[in-house]
Design an enzyme around this catalytic site. Structure first.
Site, PDB file in Angstrom:
ATOM      1  CB  SER A 187      35.030  39.763  47.518  1.00  0.00           C
ATOM      2  OG  SER A 187      36.954  40.678  47.117  1.00  0.00           O
ATOM      3  CE1 TYR A 200      35.988  42.838  52.287  1.00  0.00           C
ATOM      4  CE2 TYR A 200      38.203  42.219  50.464  1.00  0.00           C
ATOM      5  CZ  TYR A 200      37.052  42.703  50.396  1.00  0.00           C
ATOM      6  OH  TYR A 200      35.947  43.449  49.794  1.00  0.00           O
TER       7      TYR A 200
END
Length: 324
Positions: A187, A200
């Protein structure tokens, strides 16, 4: 004075070389077909089958379609059978390729023995580790996460353990054949420390470092291993943001990212996301992590979620992969 003058001349020359090199490397990203060409048979030459985790929707679904369109049979994996069956039918009808459906929930323990049994007889040339879990769409401080103990286990199982175990399952066959491609979806927020998405974001840093180290180990064996770190992609995980120059559709992102397979052990998958990463890394962390900025991020996400009709307890623990 002569010594000082020589020092500053050398310092200036080093800066010119450094930034000149970065400019040249960036310019290559503008022309992927010229700088990182792939043959028409690149993917099928890797093997007969591609395996895509988190393939029921979003980025995973787009990768499954794209690889089938390039002549590969695909194994699609996710936890929702109805969605997988729908994707399998779409791929079969549009490409004529074989599609194998595997229903599995990657947050659970002890699932990989069965996965190995189902994949052991397949000639797997491509693995896309796309499955990922965002504990909540609402940004919050680590200790404020709901059911924190369970959330820690789920995020590690889904975002970290799954990628490592899938590589362990499929990489040996690639090493033996001397060819293969593994794409691990990270990400863009892993570019810098990311408060409010701490668990995350940190899990995605692991994805990148693991991928880069693994590539160093197996590059000479003919296996390509790459981390892909997108920013905004219009998926469930990002509340289906409207597409734009910066926020891409899953199909457009995947089409772009596949052009950069030979661009190194990490890419952002598209030129606009590469620019975003550079901007993020150039902003001092003290600014990004300022309390007023964090509050604005929380307010923005809450406003966006309200427009989409999502409640405070909504969860996006997914399966559609990356992004944001």
């Amino acid at each position: 004075m002569d010594l000082m003058e020589s020092f500053f001349v050398a310092l200036g020359a080093a800066a010119v070389v450094y930034y000149g090199t970065k400019l040249v490397l960036f310019s290559r990203m503008l022309f992927p077909k010229l700088c990182f060409p792939l043959t028409d048979t690149f993917f099928t030459a890797m093997g007969e089958w591609a395996v895509v985790t988190g393939a029921s929707e979003g980025i995973g679904r787009a990768y499954a379609h794209a690889l089938a369109e390039r002549g590969m049979n695909v194994v699609i994996m996710s936890r929702t059978k109805d969605k997988l069956d729908r994707v399998a039918k779409e791929i079969g009808n549009s490409t004529g390729q074989k599609v194998k459906v595997m229903v599995t929930d990657f947050i659970n323990e002890n699932i990989f023995g069965e996965i190995e049994d189902q994949l052991k007889d397949l000639n797997i040339g491509v693995l896309v580790n796309n499955v990922g879990m965002l504990p909540s769409i609402f940004p919050c401080r680590f200790l404020e996460s709901e059911e924190l103990e369970k959330t820690i286990t789920k995020v590690i199982n889904c975002n970290v353990k799954t990628m490592v175990k899938m590589c362990k399952t499929i990489l040996p066959g690639m090493e033996t054949r001397g060819k293969g491609l593994i794409l691990n979806i990270s990400s863009g927020i892993a570019s810098v420390p990311c408060p409010l998405y701490t668990l995350y974001g940190s899990s995605k840093v692991f994805v990148e470092r693991f991928s880069q180290a693994l590539q160093a180990e197996y590059r000479h064996r003919g296996v390509i291993i790459q981390a892909i770190a997108p920013f905004g992609v219009s998926t469930q995980m990002t509340c289906y943001q409207r597409t734009s120059t910066v926020t891409l559709s899953p199909e457009d992102f995947v089409k772009s990212s596949l052009q950069y397979i030979r661009a190194g052990d990490k890419t952002n998958g598209s030129i606009c996301h590469t620019v975003l990463a550079w901007i993020m890394q150039s902003i001092p962390c003290k600014i990004l992590q300022a309390e007023c900025v964090l509050r604005r991020v929380q307010d923005f996400v809450k406003e966006k979620a309200a427009k989409e009709g999502l409640s405070r307890t909504s969860r996006v623990s997914l399966e559609n992969g990356r992004n944001k």
